[in-house]
Scaffold this motif. Structure first.
Motif, PDB file in Angstrom:
ATOM      1  N   GLN A  72      -2.375  -1.049 -14.740  1.00  0.00           N
ATOM      2  CA  GLN A  72      -3.422  -1.861 -14.109  1.00  0.00           C
ATOM      3  C   GLN A  72      -3.382  -3.337 -14.493  1.00  0.00           C
ATOM      4  N   ASN A  73      -2.232  -3.866 -14.705  1.00  0.00           N
ATOM      5  CA  ASN A  73      -2.138  -5.297 -15.027  1.00  0.00           C
ATOM      6  C   ASN A  73      -1.111  -5.996 -14.163  1.00  0.00           C
ATOM      7  N   HIS A  74      -0.815  -5.404 -13.020  1.00  0.00           N
ATOM      8  CA  HIS A  74       0.177  -5.979 -12.117  1.00  0.00           C
ATOM      9  C   HIS A  74      -0.077  -5.473 -10.696  1.00  0.00           C
ATOM     10  N   PRO A  75       0.520  -6.114  -9.724  1.00  0.00           N
ATOM     11  CA  PRO A  75       0.432  -5.570  -8.364  1.00  0.00           C
ATOM     12  C   PRO A  75       1.155  -4.220  -8.318  1.00  0.00           C
ATOM     13  N   CYS A  76       0.530  -3.235  -7.752  1.00  0.00           N
ATOM     14  CA  CYS A  76       1.127  -1.897  -7.658  1.00  0.00           C
ATOM     15  C   CYS A  76       2.329  -1.935  -6.728  1.00  0.00           C
ATOM     16  N   PRO A  77       3.512  -1.566  -7.225  1.00  0.00           N
ATOM     17  CA  PRO A  77       4.702  -1.595  -6.369  1.00  0.00           C
ATOM     18  C   PRO A  77       4.680  -0.545  -5.258  1.00  0.00           C
ATOM     19  N   ALA A  78       3.903   0.516  -5.433  1.00  0.00           N
ATOM     20  CA  ALA A  78       3.858   1.574  -4.427  1.00  0.00           C
ATOM     21  C   ALA A  78       3.129   1.130  -3.162  1.00  0.00           C
ATOM     22  N   VAL A  79       2.299   0.096  -3.259  1.00  0.00           N
ATOM     23  CA  VAL A  79       1.575  -0.410  -2.080  1.00  0.00           C
ATOM     24  C   VAL A  79       2.572  -0.800  -0.985  1.00  0.00           C
ATOM     25  N   ARG A  80       3.668  -1.402  -1.386  1.00  0.00           N
ATOM     26  CA  ARG A  80       4.676  -1.892  -0.409  1.00  0.00           C
ATOM     27  C   ARG A  80       5.402  -0.774   0.330  1.00  0.00           C
ATOM     28  N   VAL A  81       5.525   0.399  -0.288  1.00  0.00           N
ATOM     29  CA  VAL A  81       6.327   1.446   0.335  1.00  0.00           C
ATOM     30  C   VAL A  81       5.537   2.390   1.236  1.00  0.00           C
ATOM     31  N   GLY A 103      -0.103   2.093   5.114  1.00  0.00           N
ATOM     32  CA  GLY A 103      -1.070   1.238   4.436  1.00  0.00           C
ATOM     33  C   GLY A 103      -2.220   1.994   3.798  1.00  0.00           C
ATOM     34  N   ALA A 104      -1.952   3.189   3.281  1.00  0.00           N
ATOM     35  CA  ALA A 104      -3.007   4.029   2.707  1.00  0.00           C
ATOM     36  C   ALA A 104      -3.308   3.715   1.240  1.00  0.00           C
ATOM     37  N   ILE A 105      -2.513   2.851   0.609  1.00  0.00           N
ATOM     38  CA  ILE A 105      -2.762   2.504  -0.789  1.00  0.00           C
ATOM     39  C   ILE A 105      -3.390   1.124  -0.844  1.00  0.00           C
ATOM     40  N   GLU A 106      -4.553   1.064  -1.468  1.00  0.00           N
ATOM     41  CA  GLU A 106      -5.291  -0.188  -1.578  1.00  0.00           C
ATOM     42  C   GLU A 106      -5.442  -0.537  -3.046  1.00  0.00           C
ATOM     43  N   GLN A 107      -5.349  -1.822  -3.358  1.00  0.00           N
ATOM     44  CA  GLN A 107      -5.516  -2.276  -4.729  1.00  0.00           C
ATOM     45  C   GLN A 107      -6.317  -3.564  -4.727  1.00  0.00           C
ATOM     46  N   ARG A 108      -7.351  -3.607  -5.540  1.00  0.00           N
ATOM     47  CA  ARG A 108      -8.169  -4.816  -5.684  1.00  0.00           C
ATOM     48  C   ARG A 108      -7.757  -5.504  -6.973  1.00  0.00           C
ATOM     49  N   GLY A 109      -7.330  -6.742  -6.856  1.00  0.00           N
ATOM     50  CA  GLY A 109      -6.872  -7.460  -8.047  1.00  0.00           C
ATOM     51  C   GLY A 109      -5.741  -6.704  -8.709  1.00  0.00           C
TER      52      GLY A 109
END
Length: 60
Positions: free
Chosen positions: A12-21, A25-31
């Motif tokens: 939880q200290n970086h952009p989640c790399p799984a969001v891109r794959v 677009g079912a993976i959402e990350q705030r901050g």
């Protein structure tokens, strides 16, 4: 089956790399918080499970 995020394994200290794959677009990350799986969008393709370097995203 459902895809879930184990927040204890996610740093939880970086952009989640799984969001891109995710193809839908079912993976959402705030901050830099833990990613959330939108179950209404998820098609259970498991690309995120295979791509997550920490093993935090898994099937339940």
């Amino acid at each position: 089956m459902a895809i879930v995020v184990n927040e204890n394994r996610c740093p939880q200290n970086h952009p989640c790399p799984a969001v891109r794959v995710c193809p839908v677009g079912a993976i959402e990350q705030r901050g830099f918080g833990a990613p959330k799986i939108n179950k209404d969008k998820c098609i259970d393709c498991k690309k995120c499970v295979n791509y997550c370097p920490m093993g935090a995203i898994r099937t339940a």
